[in-house]
Design a protein around this motif. Sequence first.
Motif, PDB file in Angstrom:
ATOM      1  N   LYS A   2      29.833 -18.116  30.210  1.00 29.09           N
ATOM      2  CA  LYS A   2      29.756 -16.994  29.285  1.00 29.09           C
ATOM      3  C   LYS A   2      29.948 -15.688  30.038  1.00 29.09           C
ATOM      4  O   LYS A   2      29.407 -15.482  31.107  1.00 29.09           O
ATOM      5  N   HIS A  33      41.297 -10.110  19.689  1.00 28.45           N
ATOM      6  CA  HIS A  33      40.176  -9.732  20.546  1.00 28.45           C
ATOM      7  C   HIS A  33      40.392  -8.401  21.264  1.00 28.45           C
ATOM      8  O   HIS A  33      39.419  -7.727  21.629  1.00 28.45           O
ATOM      9  N   HIS A 118      38.022 -18.370  22.477  1.00 29.78           N
ATOM     10  CA  HIS A 118      37.063 -17.517  23.190  1.00 29.78           C
ATOM     11  C   HIS A 118      37.228 -17.626  24.703  1.00 29.78           C
ATOM     12  O   HIS A 118      36.850 -16.713  25.443  1.00 29.78           O
ATOM     13  N   HIS A 119      37.803 -18.748  25.201  1.00 31.55           N
ATOM     14  CA  HIS A 119      38.049 -18.854  26.635  1.00 31.55           C
ATOM     15  C   HIS A 119      39.109 -17.836  27.082  1.00 31.55           C
ATOM     16  O   HIS A 119      39.031 -17.284  28.179  1.00 31.55           O
ATOM     17  N   LYS A 121      39.658 -14.943  25.618  1.00 35.44           N
ATOM     18  CA  LYS A 121      38.965 -13.646  25.606  1.00 35.44           C
ATOM     19  C   LYS A 121      38.106 -13.491  26.859  1.00 35.44           C
ATOM     20  O   LYS A 121      38.132 -12.457  27.534  1.00 35.44           O
ATOM     21  N   ASP A 122      37.341 -14.534  27.202  1.00 41.97           N
ATOM     22  CA  ASP A 122      36.473 -14.471  28.378  1.00 41.97           C
ATOM     23  C   ASP A 122      37.278 -14.316  29.660  1.00 41.97           C
ATOM     24  O   ASP A 122      36.887 -13.567  30.564  1.00 41.97           O
TER      25      ASP A 122
END
Length: 214
Positions: A2, A33, A118-119, A121-122
């Motif tokens: 995270k 994003h 989301h990966h 974005k991260d």
Amino acid sequence: MKILVRAVRSFSVLIVEDQQLVRQGLALVLKQHFPDARIREAGDGSEAMHALMLYKTDIVLLDIGLPEIGGVEIARRILLEYPNVKVLIVTQYNGEAMIRNLVKAGVHSFFLKNTAAHHIKDAVTAVLAGKQYIPDSLKNALLPATHVPAIAFNRREAEILLLLKMGRSTKEISERMQLKEFTIKSYREGMLKKTKTGNVAQLISYAYENGIIG
């Protein structure tokens, strides 16, 4: 893994991927994003290097399985010629040898095409903050190798394999290498037998995952 998301400045992204639908999908995820991101696209390595000459770029989302010039070679060129550019690898292959080679070359992130949005974005958030991002699911690939593939290709086999990866037919390879079509077929069948793969697609996948080609 995270990542603490903070306000991200406007930045420029170059998506390098030979499949238009995949490029558009990645662009949509980025815009969702990072609405202020400036996004450009390239369909192969030559277009990518030309775009880097013309436009200031902060991040390159780079596919490994590119035609003509492989993504590993393009990644190395970018890291050498544009050291301030962050290289994020996007691929369908998750071979440990390939991941280790790419990380050793200095890439900043690595994730699979079937990863959750989301990966991405991260990963972008992390590399803009000066960090490397490797998803937890791929971190085992960075551990010391427990085995080294016993398969080795000679120079001629490697050249044929590269041409197969580029989508060249037996006839085209025959003409380019000035060998009989029967000879090319014999080399191809020998590589399939050596790697215990059933077809050319599996052979190329094997070569990617074991760091033989990129």
